[in-house]
Enzyme design. Sequence first.
Site, PDB file in Angstrom:
ATOM      1  N   SER A 294     -46.841  85.495  45.066  1.00 51.37           N
ATOM      2  CA  SER A 294     -46.714  85.842  46.260  1.00 51.37           C
ATOM      3  C   SER A 294     -45.655  86.406  47.177  1.00 51.37           C
ATOM      4  O   SER A 294     -45.052  87.494  46.601  1.00 51.37           O
ATOM      5  CB  SER A 294     -47.374  84.823  47.434  1.00 51.37           C
ATOM      6  OG  SER A 294     -47.918  85.068  48.559  1.00 51.37           O
ATOM      7  N   ASP A 305     -38.975  98.187  42.150  1.00 52.88           N
ATOM      8  CA  ASP A 305     -39.696  99.337  42.735  1.00 52.88           C
ATOM      9  C   ASP A 305     -38.504 100.232  43.346  1.00 52.88           C
ATOM     10  O   ASP A 305     -38.697 101.587  42.806  1.00 52.88           O
ATOM     11  CB  ASP A 305     -40.838  99.205  43.763  1.00 52.88           C
ATOM     12  CG  ASP A 305     -42.139  98.839  43.208  1.00 52.88           C
ATOM     13  OD1 ASP A 305     -42.072  98.679  41.732  1.00 52.88           O
ATOM     14  OD2 ASP A 305     -43.109  98.841  43.830  1.00 52.88           O
ATOM     15  N   LYS A 319     -50.352  87.469  42.769  1.00 53.43           N
ATOM     16  CA  LYS A 319     -51.015  87.087  43.728  1.00 53.43           C
ATOM     17  C   LYS A 319     -50.724  88.177  45.011  1.00 53.43           C
ATOM     18  O   LYS A 319     -49.540  88.179  45.272  1.00 53.43           O
ATOM     19  CB  LYS A 319     -50.818  85.679  44.504  1.00 53.43           C
ATOM     20  CG  LYS A 319     -51.303  85.309  45.823  1.00 53.43           C
ATOM     21  CD  LYS A 319     -50.998  83.849  46.168  1.00 53.43           C
ATOM     22  CE  LYS A 319     -51.520  83.698  47.547  1.00 53.43           C
ATOM     23  NZ  LYS A 319     -50.948  84.428  48.609  1.00 53.43           N
TER      24      LYS A 319
END
Length: 590
Positions: A294, A305, A319
């Site tokens: 999460s 990223d 998740k």
Amino acid sequence: MRRIFLCILVIFSALQMKAQAPAAENKNQRYFDINKNIDIFNSVLRELDMFYVDSVEVNNLVQNSIRNMLTRLDPYTEYYAEENMEDLQFMTTGEYAGIGAIISYNNGQIVINEPYEGLPADKAGLKAGDAILEIDGNDMRKSTVKEVSDKLKGTPGTSLELKIRRPGEDKERKLTIVREKIEVDPITYAGVIDDKIGYLHFGSFTTRSADRVKKTVLDLKAKGATSLILDLRGNGGGILDEAVDVVNLFVPKGEEIVSTKGKVKQWDRTYLTRNQPLDELIPVVVLIDTGSASASEIVAGGLQDLDRAVIVGNRSFGKGLVQTPRDLPYGGNIKITTSKYYIPSGRCIQALDYSHRNPDGSVARVPDSLTNVFKTRNGREVRDGGGITPDITIPQPRGGTIAFYLMTDNIIFDYVTGWVQEHKEIAPPQEFRLAESDYEAFKEFVKKREFEYDQLSERSLEQLKNMMEFEGYMDVAKEEFAALEAKLHANLDRDLDLFKEDISSIIESEIVQRFYYKKGVLLHQLSNDNVYEKAVEVLRNQEMYQSILRPMPAKVPSADEMKEKLKNQYSWKDNKEKQRERGLVSWMMC
């Protein structure tokens, strides 16, 4: 012309009304189904209450029905009755009022499992293994864990009288403990190692935890840290905004970190960094494992990223769902999954598809072959649908299930409780190792407890045997099956030796925790941690660090090839005729 326009308008309106009619009809049908099922449920409950042969505990029946209904959706949509709201509050804030200890059920009694360092239970002298007998004169010997927990919690500043029995002692002890507001520190440990590498282990994304991380990073930099290891292993997540703020410490203001999309479009949000970064140049390595979920994955995935950090470890949990708490009547609350989240590259890392279950109700992971490729800011390939895959994966050996059963049956806990009574001090956490004689004593302890454990391989073997007999293959492969059965049959002596390294490590961690608390356990584990060592190696080698974040093209021309290419491009004499043919140099001749 006006008549034509009116005709077109009438036709368009009619088509629009026709398109909207099924949608309205479906909506009305849905409302009818909801009300019908509520009415059926109410009627069933009334019938049970009036006519069932035994008395019905209505609260338990209804609450269990609600929980069973929600488990059909996903594991994260949960109902909290009024009496359980403290659990939700602790999950989001990391705060509660009590004595600061973990308790558990062990051998028919409630015992102290772990007192937190520096909190009331620890200051009062409670030790792991102490059995709770009475609280304020109330007998707790036959109480449940929740009943004892509720008695231990209370208003900060109030005191309680505790009667305990310590293992190895005949006389009972009485203690007075003053409750405090308990706030669990999200930073397990932080420090600077050789080569000016700062390290911090971040345990949970609770309220204001990002501020705690910021303060810790500043302290590490003040102590000389010029690079950073952020350890998110075992961090199950928490508050989304806190995750965005942690990423913000290392990336500029105004960067998109995560967006959420769900059924209610008005709730869709895009989360941007709101502050100036603490340090957008310091090299960062993030450690993750299957317990990182999460909010941890938002931090690791966001930094990956944006090519702002190297990720080391094992694939994270996966998740990609967001929960929103919603108030219910009578003081209750439902934590409901309202959206999926997407990190900067546009990918959602949710690993399990709860909306498409197998016929048996189980949920399958999204196969790697069905995941999609996305690109980081520097053009590196990353994938969705299966958690965060590290830039550097360190394979973790899989231990035997015997270690799991030794923990869940409290065998290791009870052995360590006795061991600690005979040893008043141990070596520093990084240096402590279990002696060979102590492990042999542990093996004898296990045998005296008549320990038995279930092996999945044995159960699978029994299923295989039944299938072979059903299909008529048993006579053909009888000898091979007997040999396999002999190898996989539970053998306590063999397994205690075969998985000695794993079991010894768990015993060492339990012993270290009794003397040095959670911080000591972490330091002990770091002393023999391949993932941590790889992170240190990456930060010591800046060329390696940069090459991971800014990979070279797949095929890099040699120096001679580059010279020849430049010569062909810019040599006037060699290319004059070709250029004239293409009309590229005609203007130069004028």
